[in-house]
Structure formats: structure tokens, C-alpha cells
Write an enzyme that holds these catalytic residues in place. Structure first.
Site, PDB file in Angstrom:
ATOM      1  N   GLU A   2     -98.162  88.459   5.309  1.00  0.00           N
ATOM      2  CA  GLU A   2     -97.683  89.789   5.715  1.00  0.00           C
ATOM      3  C   GLU A   2     -96.173  89.746   5.872  1.00  0.00           C
ATOM      4  O   GLU A   2     -95.616  88.743   6.328  1.00  0.00           O
ATOM      5  CB  GLU A   2     -98.289  90.251   7.042  1.00  0.00           C
ATOM      6  CG  GLU A   2     -99.736  90.654   6.967  1.00  0.00           C
ATOM      7  CD  GLU A   2    -100.289  91.139   8.306  1.00  0.00           C
ATOM      8  OE1 GLU A   2     -99.550  91.793   9.069  1.00  0.00           O
ATOM      9  OE2 GLU A   2    -101.467  90.838   8.578  1.00  0.00           O
TER      10      GLU A   2
ATOM     11  N   GLU B  42    -103.406  86.111  13.273  1.00  0.00           N
ATOM     12  CA  GLU B  42    -102.518  86.206  14.433  1.00  0.00           C
ATOM     13  C   GLU B  42    -103.204  85.890  15.766  1.00  0.00           C
ATOM     14  O   GLU B  42    -103.191  86.692  16.697  1.00  0.00           O
ATOM     15  CB  GLU B  42    -101.848  87.588  14.473  1.00  0.00           C
ATOM     16  CG  GLU B  42    -100.967  87.817  13.259  1.00  0.00           C
ATOM     17  CD  GLU B  42     -99.947  88.939  13.420  1.00  0.00           C
ATOM     18  OE1 GLU B  42     -99.946  89.607  14.461  1.00  0.00           O
ATOM     19  OE2 GLU B  42     -99.141  89.128  12.494  1.00  0.00           O
TER      20      GLU B  42
HETATM   21  C1  BGP Z   1     -99.542  92.521  12.068  1.00  0.00           C
HETATM   22  C2  BGP Z   1    -101.018  92.733  11.906  1.00  0.00           C
HETATM   23  C3  BGP Z   1    -101.383  93.833  10.964  1.00  0.00           C
HETATM   24  C4  BGP Z   1    -100.414  95.010  10.913  1.00  0.00           C
HETATM   25  C5  BGP Z   1     -98.960  94.597  11.077  1.00  0.00           C
HETATM   26  C6  BGP Z   1     -97.990  95.747  11.279  1.00  0.00           C
HETATM   27  O1  BGP Z   1     -99.274  91.934  13.284  1.00  0.00           O
HETATM   28  O2  BGP Z   1    -101.640  91.560  11.429  1.00  0.00           O
HETATM   29  O3  BGP Z   1    -102.711  94.190  11.239  1.00  0.00           O
HETATM   30  O4  BGP Z   1    -100.804  96.070  11.671  1.00  0.00           O
HETATM   31  O5  BGP Z   1     -98.774  93.685  12.103  1.00  0.00           O
HETATM   32  O6  BGP Z   1     -97.962  96.130  12.630  1.00  0.00           O
HETATM   33  P1  BGP Z   1     -97.998  97.633  13.092  1.00  0.00           P
HETATM   34  O7  BGP Z   1     -99.202  98.213  12.442  1.00  0.00           O
HETATM   35  O8  BGP Z   1     -98.120  97.602  14.582  1.00  0.00           O
HETATM   36  O9  BGP Z   1     -96.732  98.234  12.648  1.00  0.00           O
END
Ligand code: BGP
Length: 480
Positions: free
Chosen positions: A376, A167
Site C-alpha cells: 500500500e 497492519e
Molecule cells: C491502511 C489500511 C487500508 C486503507 C489505508 C488508507 O492503513 O490498510 O485499509 O484504508 O490505510 O487509510 P484511510 O482509508 O484511513 O485513508
């Protein structure tokens, strides 16, 4: 197109899940690991997030891989911790850090699980930040090159799928939140210099992978939030395109075409921004040909026109987990975001929009014709153990079922998708909500307030996903 039958997944489709070192491993001071910038960033957040134990995957990895095998995984996407491998500036890798990842990779391979490895998921060693001024200085480029080359040489005989930087677009768009920006006042201009250095590091990784890993494939991992126009007003369509450029397309065009696109060059000119591109930079970048796109996608956005005379408004994420606290941003002359009346939201106001996945896959395929893997996607919720000792997560099952179905439809539409790795395998730390926002297929028995026994309890979604994997995407659990 609507189909009269359920979609079919390719025979060798990779089914797995995803994690990141700083959010899952714990053991932050063990076996030579030193501090990462993200460890410190997570500590200064409200609500407070401490990653020193997390899911303690460092000490439970064999048990975790056994559970992945039980679920029928054929892939697992995880990241390497840079300060575990290079804890200091000696230039000598930490044997114990390498050993941990060698053992994890061996365990995966033994269980028929393809390792998909992210090189950088926010954990820059603090010593790099102090010595080279983090992403603001050029000293990091040679150190990053040393780090990735070490990883390719050490693990490349077993790891064939590599992900360069997680990201990058989000690190730039949310520089303050993710601890990349050092000065909020000047970030508007600084971010493009920082972004250029990240681009150079990405290029180093792509080039080194192809040089050092036999049959190695590497791709970036943009954080993708599809953007719809708020109405059929042509100005809203242009606003949606502006939003798309400034949150995603500028990066994706760059990775795929290896040059800055016309939109961003015009934006820099208009705003008198100098991204500090030096002689030789673009030659390096042109050599870095990616093999695929990793894609993270959780939600979608809606954009509408925003007059140049309007007042700027910063986006505020919902950090409380109580609905209705998300503040949509305004960028005068470009776009503003607004809510979507056609979709539900979760407790953090994230849109639950399965069609976003099909849209994203269609869009990226149409623009770049490169294979894609979902790295993801997932449902964050307030899970708990019920009185029967189990974790019932029907909302996550519904989320995954609807989203994976749309991946299937995109494949049916002609997109080349090779893997689905939702966030996350076990519960792990959320970026801003610690353990209280859980994503896992497997529950970890601990809380932010008290360290419990860290017992692994497969949730109902684990068993649902296992059935889907076993049928290669045919057994949906009930009719859709
Ligand atoms: C993405 C990241 C992850 C993870 C996910 C969920 O943007 O790559 O590391 O954290 O988001 O987000 P959050 O943990 O803020 O709910």
C-alpha cells in the site's frame, strides 16, 4: 547516494494495485456472507461509513479485472473476507464465498495478473467475536487456522504470494479506531495480550502456507510510518528510536527473528504488563519463518523527546479532511510526535514524503535482509468528474511519480523489492472517510450521500501509470 541516471526496475518486477474486501466488495449480505466486526465499526464512526455497497466490486469484478489488464497490471493485492468463507460456526465453508474468490482468481490468472492475497484485513466474523471474545480469547486461534488452511487448500494452486495479517501494529496502536479494543480504559495492558494472540495466528498462517502451498510464500504487512528525529539533539534521536520500537520495530523484529525483542520485554517489566505467553507459544512461533515483508507506507513522522513529567496526550486523526486538525500525541518518558516543516501535507494532514519510501526500504532491508513488496501507498484526495466527463488528478500523478521514483532509488541502493501495489485500484471506502477520501486510479461514480450508477471512469493517473508499467518504470511522463 545520488545517481546520474534514472533508476532501473528488475525485469520481473510486479506492478499492480491494492484493495481490501470490506472496503471494495459491498454485497455484505449476499450469497451467505455474514457480518464482520469492521462492518459494525465503520457504522459507528463519525463521519459515518457504510460498507454495504462500497465499490460493488462483488458484482463488477470482471469489469475491474479487465481494466487492470488494460492498465498492464502484473499483480493485484486484495483480501479475502473471512465471514464470506466461514459465515457461521458449522466448520463448513460457504461454497458461494469460495466460488467468488475462485472466479476472481481465475479471471486474474487468465489476464496474466499475479494474485497477492491478504488473509486478514480487519474482517473478523461477528460470530467469532461473540463466541470467543474476538482477539481477547484463545478460541480464535483454531478457527483462524481452519480458515487459512481452507484458503490455502482452495486457492493455493494459483495463489503463490500470501499476506498474513494487515497492519497488526496499527490494530494495536489504534485499537479503538480500528475496532479491536473492547475497553479503552484497560487497552494499555490488554493490547499486548491481544497482540500475542495475533502473533500466534500469524504463526499458524505462515506454518500452514508452507505446509499446504507448493512454492507458496508468505509475509506480514506492517503499516510503516518512518520516523525522523526532530533535531540533532541526541535525546530526540533516542525519542525517534523509542517511537520506532513502539509503532513498528517491536513487530518487525518479532516477525523476522521469531522472538520478542529486548526493548519490549523491558517496557513490559517497567509497566508491569503481562502479555500472557503460555507454554508452547514460543515453540510455535519459532517455526513460523516468513519469506518476505509486505509494506504499507503513506507518510512519515517526526519525533522529539518528551519528559517523564509531561502530560500524556492522545493522537487525534484529522477526520474532517480540512487541513490543520491532526493532533500529535505525547508519551511521557518515551517520545512525542510533531509536524515536519520540510514536507507538504494532504487535506487530512498526512505528510507527502516520497523519501520516506526509500528510507523505509533501506531500513527494513538493512535490518532483515528479506525481499519486500509495497502492498500500500497512495494519495487520498477529493476527486470529482469534470465537465469533460474525465477525472483529472494531477496531485495523485505527482504523488505516485515521486514515490515510485524513490522505490527505484532504493532498488538502485541494493534493496530487493519485488512489487509495487499502491492503494487503490478503484476508489473504495476510506477507513474513516467513506467515499469522500478517494485513492483510486479508477473513479467509482457514487458518493456517501447518494448511490449513483457506480460507473468506472479511469482517472488521468490510470493512463499515466499504464505508461510507466509499459516501460517497466522508465517513462515518468515528464522530467523529474
Ligand atoms: C491502511 C489500511 C487500508 C486503507 C489505508 C488508507 O492503513 O490498510 O485499509 O484504508 O490505510 O487509510 P484511510 O482509508 O484511513 O485513508
Amino acid at each position: 547516494m545520488q545517481y546520474k541516471h534514472d533508476p532501473l526496475f528488475p525485469a520481473r518486477f510486479m506492478w499492480g494495485a491494492s484493495s481490501a474486501a470490506w472496503q471494495v466488495e459491498g454485497a455484505v449480505n449476499e450469497d451467505g456472507r455474514t457480518t464482520a466486526i469492521i462492518d459494525l465499526n465503520s457504522k459507528k464512526k463519525q463521519p459515518y461509513t457504510d460498507n454495504s455497497i462500497a465499490a460493488d466490486h462483488y458484482h463488477h469484478f470482471k469489469e475491474d479485472v479487465a481494466l487492470m489488464a488494460e492498465c498492464g497490471f502484473t499483480s493485484y493485492r486484495f483480501s479475502l473476507s473471512w465471514p464470506r468463507i466461514f459465515p457461521d460456526d458449522s466448520g463448513v465453508p460457504n461454497e458461494l464465498g469460495l466460488k467468488f474468490y475462485n472466479d476472481l482468481i481465475d479471471e486474474l490468472v487468465k489476464n496474466g495478473i499475479e494474485p497477492i492475497v491478504t488473509l486478514y484485513h480487519y474482517d473478523m466474523p461477528v460470530w467469532i467475536d461473540e463466541k470467543f471474545n474476538g482477539w481477547y480469547g484463545r478460541g480464535i486461534i483454531a478457527e483462524f487456522d481452519r480458515y487459512v488452511r481452507t484458503c490455502f487448500q482452495e486457492f493455493g494452486n494459483r495463489v503463490k504470494y500470501w499476506l498474513s495479517i494487515n497492519e497488526q501494529n496499527m490494530q494495536i496502536c489504534y485499537g479503538d479506531w480500528l475496532g479491536v479494543s473492547k475497553n479503552k480504559e484497560t487497552w494499555f495492558e490488554d493490547k499486548w495480550k491481544v497482540n500475542h494472540i495475533l502473533n500466534l495466528c500469524n504463526a499458524k498462517a505462515v506454518i500452514a502456507c508452507h505446509e499446504l502451498v507448493e512454492n507458496g510464500k508468505i509475509g506480514p504487512v506492517p503499516g510503516y510510518v518512518p520516523i525522523y528525529p526532530a533535531s540533532a539533539n541526541p535525546e530526540d534521536q533516542i525519542a525517534a528510536m523509542n517511537a520506532e520500537e513502539l509503532t513498528e520495530k517491536v513487530w518487525n523484529d518479532f516477525y523476522a527473528h521469531r522472538k520478542y525483542n529486548g526493548f519490549i520485554k523491558s517496557y513490559w517489566r517497567e509497566n508491569k504488563i503481562d502479555p500472557d505467553i503460555r507454554p508452547g507459544d514460543m515453540e510455535l512461533i519459532r517455526k513460523a519463518k516468513i519469506d518476505f515483508f509486505g509494506l504499507n507506507c503513506y507518510r512519515s513522522n517526526v519525533a522529539m523527546a518528551c519528559k517523564i513529567t509531561d502530560t500524556e496526550r492522545e493522537q487525534e486523526l484529522n477526520k474532517s479532511g480540512v487541513k490543520g486538525n491532526f493532533i500529535y500525541p505525547k508519551f511521557p518518558g518515551l517520545y512525542q510526535l510533531t509536524n515536519n516543516p520540510f514536507v507538504e501535507t494532504n487535506d487530512w494532514d498526512w505528510e507527502i514524503d516520497p523519501v520516506a519510501l526509500r528510507y523505509m526500504l533501506r531500513y527494513v532491508w538493512d535490518h532483515y535482509q528479506l525481499p519486500m513488496m509495497i502492498t500500500e501507498n497512495g494519495f487520498g484526495g477529493h476527486d470529482s468528474v469534470s465537465s469533460d466527463g474525465k477525472v483529472h488528478d494531477p496531485e495523485r500523478i505527482a504523488f505516485l511519480r515521486d514515490q515510485i521514483y524513490q522505490v527505484g532509488l532504493a532498488i538502485q541502493d541494493g534493496c530487493e523489492v519485488i512489487a509495487y501495489n499502491p492503494w487503490s485500484f478503484t476508489d473504495l471506502l476510506s477507513t474513516g472517510n467513506g467515499m469522500s477520501k478517494r485513492y483510486g486510479l479508477v473513479y467509482i461514480n457514487t458518493t456517501d450521500e447518494a448511490l449513483l450508477d457506480l460507473k468506472r471512469i479511469p482517472k488521468d493517473s490510470f493512463y499515466w501509470y499504464a505508461n510507466l508499467i509499459q516501460s517497466n518504470g522508465q517513462n515518468w511522463g515528464r522530467s523529474l
